[in-house]
Design a protein around this motif. Structure first.
Motif, PDB file in Angstrom:
ATOM      1  N   THR A  88       0.833  -1.210   0.000  1.00  0.00           N
ATOM      2  CA  THR A  88       0.000   0.000   0.000  1.00  0.00           C
ATOM      3  C   THR A  88       0.865   1.256   0.000  1.00  0.00           C
ATOM      4  OG1 THR A  88      -1.712  -1.192   1.212  1.00  0.00           O
ATOM      5  CG2 THR A  88      -1.847   1.206   1.216  1.00  0.00           C
ATOM      6  N   ILE A  89       1.948   1.231   0.763  1.00  0.00           N
ATOM      7  CA  ILE A  89       2.855   2.381   0.815  1.00  0.00           C
ATOM      8  C   ILE A  89       3.475   2.621  -0.553  1.00  0.00           C
ATOM      9  CG2 ILE A  89       5.015   3.234   1.801  1.00  0.00           C
ATOM     10  CD1 ILE A  89       4.260   1.807   4.397  1.00  0.00           C
ATOM     11  N   ARG A  90       3.873   1.541  -1.236  1.00  0.00           N
ATOM     12  CA  ARG A  90       4.481   1.692  -2.555  1.00  0.00           C
ATOM     13  C   ARG A  90       3.485   2.264  -3.565  1.00  0.00           C
ATOM     14  NH1 ARG A  90       7.792  -4.083  -2.876  1.00  0.00           N
ATOM     15  NH2 ARG A  90       9.485  -3.476  -1.434  1.00  0.00           N
ATOM     16  N   LYS A  91       2.239   1.814  -3.503  1.00  0.00           N
ATOM     17  CA  LYS A  91       1.235   2.367  -4.402  1.00  0.00           C
ATOM     18  C   LYS A  91       0.979   3.843  -4.102  1.00  0.00           C
ATOM     19  CE  LYS A  91      -1.243  -1.817  -5.662  1.00  0.00           C
ATOM     20  NZ  LYS A  91      -2.559  -2.463  -5.797  1.00  0.00           N
ATOM     21  N   ALA A  92       1.020   4.202  -2.830  1.00  0.00           N
ATOM     22  CA  ALA A  92       0.850   5.614  -2.464  1.00  0.00           C
ATOM     23  C   ALA A  92       1.998   6.445  -3.016  1.00  0.00           C
ATOM     24  CB  ALA A  92       0.747   5.767  -0.955  1.00  0.00           C
ATOM     25  N   GLU A  93       3.217   5.880  -2.975  1.00  0.00           N
ATOM     26  CA  GLU A  93       4.363   6.596  -3.539  1.00  0.00           C
ATOM     27  C   GLU A  93       4.203   6.824  -5.035  1.00  0.00           C
ATOM     28  OE1 GLU A  93       7.671   4.181  -2.506  1.00  0.00           O
ATOM     29  OE2 GLU A  93       7.873   4.976  -0.466  1.00  0.00           O
ATOM     30  N   GLN A  94       3.488   5.937  -5.714  1.00  0.00           N
ATOM     31  CA  GLN A  94       3.255   6.069  -7.159  1.00  0.00           C
ATOM     32  C   GLN A  94       2.050   6.945  -7.478  1.00  0.00           C
ATOM     33  OE1 GLN A  94       2.909   1.999  -8.455  1.00  0.00           O
ATOM     34  NE2 GLN A  94       5.075   1.534  -8.085  1.00  0.00           N
ATOM     35  N   GLY A  95       1.393   7.467  -6.445  1.00  0.00           N
ATOM     36  CA  GLY A  95       0.269   8.382  -6.660  1.00  0.00           C
ATOM     37  C   GLY A  95      -1.099   7.766  -6.507  1.00  0.00           C
ATOM     38  N   ASP A  96      -1.170   6.469  -6.165  1.00  0.00           N
ATOM     39  CA  ASP A  96      -2.458   5.817  -5.964  1.00  0.00           C
ATOM     40  C   ASP A  96      -2.843   5.949  -4.497  1.00  0.00           C
ATOM     41  OD1 ASP A  96      -4.712   4.310  -5.940  1.00  0.00           O
ATOM     42  OD2 ASP A  96      -3.754   2.403  -6.459  1.00  0.00           O
ATOM     43  N   PHE A  97      -3.677   6.962  -4.209  1.00  0.00           N
ATOM     44  CA  PHE A  97      -4.099   7.207  -2.830  1.00  0.00           C
ATOM     45  C   PHE A  97      -5.442   6.556  -2.496  1.00  0.00           C
ATOM     46  CE2 PHE A  97      -1.520  10.991  -3.996  1.00  0.00           C
ATOM     47  CZ  PHE A  97      -0.453  10.721  -3.165  1.00  0.00           C
ATOM     48  N   LEU A  98      -6.010   5.805  -3.450  1.00  0.00           N
ATOM     49  CA  LEU A  98      -7.300   5.164  -3.213  1.00  0.00           C
ATOM     50  C   LEU A  98      -7.143   3.748  -2.664  1.00  0.00           C
ATOM     51  CD1 LEU A  98      -9.208   6.308  -6.436  1.00  0.00           C
ATOM     52  CD2 LEU A  98      -9.281   7.326  -4.157  1.00  0.00           C
ATOM     53  N   HIS A  99      -5.980   3.168  -2.820  1.00  0.00           N
ATOM     54  CA  HIS A  99      -5.761   1.816  -2.309  1.00  0.00           C
ATOM     55  C   HIS A  99      -5.592   1.860  -0.787  1.00  0.00           C
ATOM     56  CE1 HIS A  99      -4.611  -2.401  -2.640  1.00  0.00           C
ATOM     57  NE2 HIS A  99      -3.625  -2.154  -1.784  1.00  0.00           N
ATOM     58  N   ARG A 100      -6.136   0.830  -0.097  1.00  0.00           N
ATOM     59  CA  ARG A 100      -6.053   0.756   1.358  1.00  0.00           C
ATOM     60  C   ARG A 100      -5.418  -0.566   1.785  1.00  0.00           C
ATOM     61  NH1 ARG A 100      -6.963   5.198   0.368  1.00  0.00           N
ATOM     62  NH2 ARG A 100      -8.606   6.589   1.146  1.00  0.00           N
ATOM     63  N   ALA A 101      -4.699  -0.511   2.883  1.00  0.00           N
ATOM     64  CA  ALA A 101      -4.060  -1.708   3.437  1.00  0.00           C
ATOM     65  C   ALA A 101      -5.086  -2.518   4.216  1.00  0.00           C
ATOM     66  CB  ALA A 101      -2.886  -1.320   4.331  1.00  0.00           C
ATOM     67  N   GLN A 102      -5.332  -3.769   3.793  1.00  0.00           N
ATOM     68  CA  GLN A 102      -6.301  -4.644   4.454  1.00  0.00           C
ATOM     69  C   GLN A 102      -5.589  -5.492   5.503  1.00  0.00           C
ATOM     70  OE1 GLN A 102      -9.464  -4.230   3.793  1.00  0.00           O
ATOM     71  NE2 GLN A 102      -9.027  -2.764   2.122  1.00  0.00           N
ATOM     72  N   VAL A 103      -5.458  -4.948   6.704  1.00  0.00           N
ATOM     73  CA  VAL A 103      -4.785  -5.638   7.809  1.00  0.00           C
ATOM     74  C   VAL A 103      -5.767  -5.728   8.975  1.00  0.00           C
ATOM     75  CG1 VAL A 103      -2.819  -5.669   9.368  1.00  0.00           C
ATOM     76  CG2 VAL A 103      -2.554  -4.746   7.051  1.00  0.00           C
ATOM     77  N   PRO A 104      -6.398  -6.891   9.168  1.00  0.00           N
ATOM     78  CA  PRO A 104      -7.353  -7.023  10.272  1.00  0.00           C
ATOM     79  C   PRO A 104      -6.641  -7.182  11.601  1.00  0.00           C
ATOM     80  CG  PRO A 104      -7.154  -9.108   9.109  1.00  0.00           C
ATOM     81  CD  PRO A 104      -6.316  -8.119   8.336  1.00  0.00           C
ATOM     82  N   GLY A 105      -7.370  -7.032  12.659  1.00  0.00           N
ATOM     83  CA  GLY A 105      -6.826  -7.231  13.987  1.00  0.00           C
ATOM     84  C   GLY A 105      -6.672  -5.930  14.746  1.00  0.00           C
ATOM     85  N   ASN A 106      -6.115  -6.060  15.973  1.00  0.00           N
ATOM     86  CA  ASN A 106      -5.928  -4.894  16.826  1.00  0.00           C
ATOM     87  C   ASN A 106      -4.486  -4.773  17.314  1.00  0.00           C
ATOM     88  OD1 ASN A 106      -8.705  -4.076  16.780  1.00  0.00           O
ATOM     89  ND2 ASN A 106      -9.158  -5.782  18.185  1.00  0.00           N
ATOM     90  N   ASP A 107      -3.568  -5.485  16.666  1.00  0.00           N
ATOM     91  CA  ASP A 107      -2.179  -5.419  17.110  1.00  0.00           C
ATOM     92  C   ASP A 107      -1.526  -4.156  16.585  1.00  0.00           C
ATOM     93  OD1 ASP A 107      -2.061  -5.992  14.490  1.00  0.00           O
ATOM     94  OD2 ASP A 107      -1.003  -7.902  14.671  1.00  0.00           O
ATOM     95  N   GLU A 108      -0.220  -4.037  16.839  1.00  0.00           N
ATOM     96  CA  GLU A 108       0.498  -2.826  16.451  1.00  0.00           C
ATOM     97  C   GLU A 108       0.500  -2.614  14.938  1.00  0.00           C
ATOM     98  OE1 GLU A 108       1.474  -5.022  18.548  1.00  0.00           O
ATOM     99  OE2 GLU A 108       1.818  -4.005  20.460  1.00  0.00           O
ATOM    100  N   ILE A 109       0.694  -3.705  14.190  1.00  0.00           N
ATOM    101  CA  ILE A 109       0.726  -3.570  12.720  1.00  0.00           C
ATOM    102  C   ILE A 109      -0.637  -3.164  12.190  1.00  0.00           C
ATOM    103  CG2 ILE A 109       1.151  -4.792  10.561  1.00  0.00           C
ATOM    104  CD1 ILE A 109       3.140  -6.544  12.035  1.00  0.00           C
ATOM    105  N   ALA A 110      -1.712  -3.769  12.722  1.00  0.00           N
ATOM    106  CA  ALA A 110      -3.058  -3.391  12.287  1.00  0.00           C
ATOM    107  C   ALA A 110      -3.360  -1.931  12.628  1.00  0.00           C
ATOM    108  CB  ALA A 110      -4.087  -4.319  12.932  1.00  0.00           C
ATOM    109  N   THR A 111      -2.919  -1.509  13.817  1.00  0.00           N
ATOM    110  CA  THR A 111      -3.113  -0.103  14.202  1.00  0.00           C
ATOM    111  C   THR A 111      -2.351   0.829  13.277  1.00  0.00           C
ATOM    112  OG1 THR A 111      -3.396  -0.772  16.514  1.00  0.00           O
ATOM    113  CG2 THR A 111      -2.884   1.541  16.079  1.00  0.00           C
ATOM    114  N   LEU A 112      -1.111   0.430  12.936  1.00  0.00           N
ATOM    115  CA  LEU A 112      -0.319   1.248  12.010  1.00  0.00           C
ATOM    116  C   LEU A 112      -0.984   1.318  10.643  1.00  0.00           C
ATOM    117  CD1 LEU A 112       2.289   2.810  11.431  1.00  0.00           C
ATOM    118  CD2 LEU A 112       3.382   0.625  10.863  1.00  0.00           C
ATOM    119  N   ALA A 113      -1.537   0.197  10.186  1.00  0.00           N
ATOM    120  CA  ALA A 113      -2.230   0.174   8.895  1.00  0.00           C
ATOM    121  C   ALA A 113      -3.466   1.069   8.917  1.00  0.00           C
ATOM    122  CB  ALA A 113      -2.611  -1.259   8.528  1.00  0.00           C
ATOM    123  N   LYS A 114      -4.224   1.033  10.007  1.00  0.00           N
ATOM    124  CA  LYS A 114      -5.412   1.890  10.119  1.00  0.00           C
ATOM    125  C   LYS A 114      -5.027   3.368  10.088  1.00  0.00           C
ATOM    126  CE  LYS A 114      -8.127  -1.493  12.734  1.00  0.00           C
ATOM    127  NZ  LYS A 114      -8.757  -1.799  14.040  1.00  0.00           N
TER     128      LYS A 114
END
Length: 208
Positions: A44-70
């Protein structure tokens, strides 16, 4: 002796098996709950760097990585909103600039039309004056009446405040004032004579 050694090897493997099981469990857990979510977030970060701001990171859960993705998804949402607002403002600015250009063109054309209307009005007034003068001239056979009509029309209708009418005497080669307009009563110059070449009128007569 051989039997004891075999049992010892079996016991050694049995002791090592739990360690392998723990390591394998850790690897699977790491793959499922750490590596794969990080890969999704990185993509998702790489797509954002290319100008695609509509893509979202699908990371379920409540851990640190999921929180960072949200949090990252929320940032992408704000960027998308700002981009849409900027595009709308650019469209409004472009439309305003085009409207200003159109108004400037219309104002310029309006000025041209106004100027043309004034010229046409002046020409029409002049033509009416000349037509009226022609009618007055054609209705009279007396030369002095013609001079009086001429001075009245030119003075009153065309707005020339001070002028004289001169006729050339080809016999004596002089200009004689036949009619006047705008002079005071004590400045009666009717009958004055100018030689050809004398003064502005005389010079005009000389040059034709």
């Amino acid at each position: 002796t051989d039997l004891v050694a075999r049992y010892q090897r079996i016991l050694g493997w049995l002791a090592i098996l739990p360690v392998f099981f723990v390591v394998a469990t850790i690897l699977v857990f790491t793959r499922l709950f750490v590596a794969r979510p990080l890969e999704k977030l990185t993509a998702t970060i790489r797509k954002a760097e290319q100008g695609d701001f509509l893509h979202r990171a699908q990371v379920p859960g409540n851990d640190e990585i999921a929180t960072l993705a949200k949090d990252f998804n929320a940032m992408l949402g704000r960027i998308t909103t700002l981009t849409a607002m900027n595009m709308a403002r650019e469209r409004e600015l472009t439309a305003a600039q085009q409207e200003m250009k159109a108004r400037a063109v219309l104002d310029e054309k309006a000025k041209i039309i106004e100027s043309t209307n004034r010229e046409l009005s002046d020409r029409n007034r002049e033509l009416q004056v000349l037509f009226g003068l022609g009618q007055q001239i054609s209705s009279s056979l007396q030369v002095q009446n013609l001079f009086d009509s001429l001075t009245h029309v030119v003075g009153e209708k065309l707005g020339d405040r001070l002028f004289v009418v001169l006729l050339m005497d080809p016999v004596n080669n002089v200009l004689e004032v036949k009619a006047t307009h705008g002079f005071a009563e004590n400045e009666d110059i009717k009958g004055l004579v100018f030689r050809i070449g004398e003064g502005i009128a005389g010079e005009c007569a000389r040059l034709g």
